[in-house]
Design an enzyme around this catalytic site. Sequence first.
Site, short mmCIF file in Angstrom:
data_model
loop_
_atom_site.label_atom_id
_atom_site.label_comp_id
_atom_site.label_asym_id
_atom_site.label_seq_id
_atom_site.Cartn_x
_atom_site.Cartn_y
_atom_site.Cartn_z
N ASP A 181 0.90 -1.14 0.00
CA ASP A 181 0.00 0.00 0.00
C ASP A 181 0.94 1.19 0.00
O ASP A 181 1.50 1.55 1.04
CB ASP A 181 -0.89 0.02 1.24
N HIS A 182 1.14 1.81 -1.17
CA HIS A 182 2.25 2.76 -1.26
C HIS A 182 2.06 3.97 -0.36
O HIS A 182 3.02 4.65 -0.04
CB HIS A 182 2.49 3.17 -2.73
N HIS A 244 -5.75 2.81 1.15
CA HIS A 244 -4.95 3.95 1.60
C HIS A 244 -5.55 4.67 2.82
O HIS A 244 -4.87 4.90 3.81
CB HIS A 244 -4.78 4.97 0.47
#
Length: 495
Positions: A181-182, A244
Amino acid sequence: NEQKPTIFTIFGGTGDLAARKLIPALYNLFLDGYMPKEFTIVGLGRTEYNDESYKEVLLDGLNKYSRSGVADPAKWGEFSSNIIYLQSDASKEKTYKDLEQIIADRDEQWAEAATVIHYLSVAPQFFPVISEYISKIKMAGGKEKCRIVIEKPFGRDLETAKELNELLQSLFDESQIYRIDHYLGKETVQNMMAFRFANALFEPIWNRNFIEHVQISVTEDIGIEDRGGYYDGSGALRDMLQNHILQVLCLVAMEPPVSFNADEVRNRRVDVLKAIRRFGPEEVKHNAVRGQYAGGWVGGKEVNGYREEKGVDPNSNTETFCAFKFFIDNWRWQNVPFYVRTGKRMHQKSSVISIQFKDVPHPIFPSHASENWQQNRLIISIQPEMSIRLQVQAKRPGLDMILNPVDMVFDYDGTYPKESPEAYETLLLDAMEGDQTLFMRGDQVEAAWELLMPVIDNWEGRKSLNFPNYPADSWGPEIAEALIAKDGFHWFTMP
Ligand code: NAD
């Protein structure tokens, strides 16, 4: 440095993500001295390239997308001498035989078994076949030398996420699986941990006794661009909120972990997801809203409404905006509302967390002094501005006692002249070093889906919607303002 020799295989090596994020991240790590002395990057894709023409494409991408571009051709030459291209089909056994050979050759050349990181930068329907084949590749160094990085989306609901978890966990140890999950790699997001748990100042007031409400807002000014085909089957809830936003919420709300160990931290994040109050039909009605953008004018240019976008069903009910009010049922957060929203084609591109503290217990200043009254607020801006602001009241200079809110600001650009690394740099380095703290564990992904399933089911069961319901370049549908206004608050926006 002392890092082990490493092989990166990038499935989808000719794709958008590889060119925009993965190769630039690895190149910047190389420039900053974080790549091991011995490494190989294997790009895999169906397009016909040889090593040289593949590298040219990557160089173009770097110059377009990387924070530094390629300023020094010699450095690029050195870096790119470690890149090879494997024209291949991900569903054919031959691909994996070829990979096995490349790995074996390197191990022999380096006289040490390399750490092999397989990055699945492909559409999710390829996750199963690629991971099955990879698990069969013989690894000289055994399991701990082989890691697999899975891009989003991780499932499209609880059932598909569970299926994918079951498959991955039957092929690999959880310690080999890196679900990206950047957002968790972003500097400001990581800083939540430092800010909360490295300062004595904030933790004592980080609870229901002092905090009135929390907002997390991730808004984009762009539409869906050319991603219509993907987005129409997904929507804002799946694309942004399930992953996110909920991860950011976990960092704001988590209990202090006992140590900075990956599983300690991840346990505390899962606890938050489990404590969020479930949505029955009433809660869906009152505490969850969705929207879809109409066409309009943005910066003097006419833009399409969502239903007119390429690849989108002209009667689509997919949401491009959603907003929720959550409660976290534990001691720390009892009765503190958490409002979250995300949307496309909004007035501003901004990811921001606002923590509003309770008002003073008793006002002592006359009303004319307090016209600009603003309760204390902590604003953590994730992007585009990277900053933490504490809003406090202060006396305005002058002969009268007039109060005015002012900001105490920590901004990254002013404090640190060197640019911060991109999220993908942090995460790829962590994957090389075997640190899973900033990756999602299987149970975490499932807990997030489980929380949202009643909303998804309810929304998908109600199809006759009044869409579109917000104009381009706005702050979303009116019902989203109403969601927060009925509690006496407003959505916070960066000035
Ligand atoms: P893309 O469509 O640009 O690239 C897809 C890649 O898959 C190409 O390299 C293509 O050659 C390869 N591919 C397709 N079928 C194949 C097959 N049968 N055998 C071998 N290779 C095959 O996609 P993308 O934008 O790079 O995204 C890749 C993944 O990353 C997706 O899961 C996406 O959801 C995720 N992701 C992308 C972004 C982004 O910014 N692009 C951001 C977050 C997550």
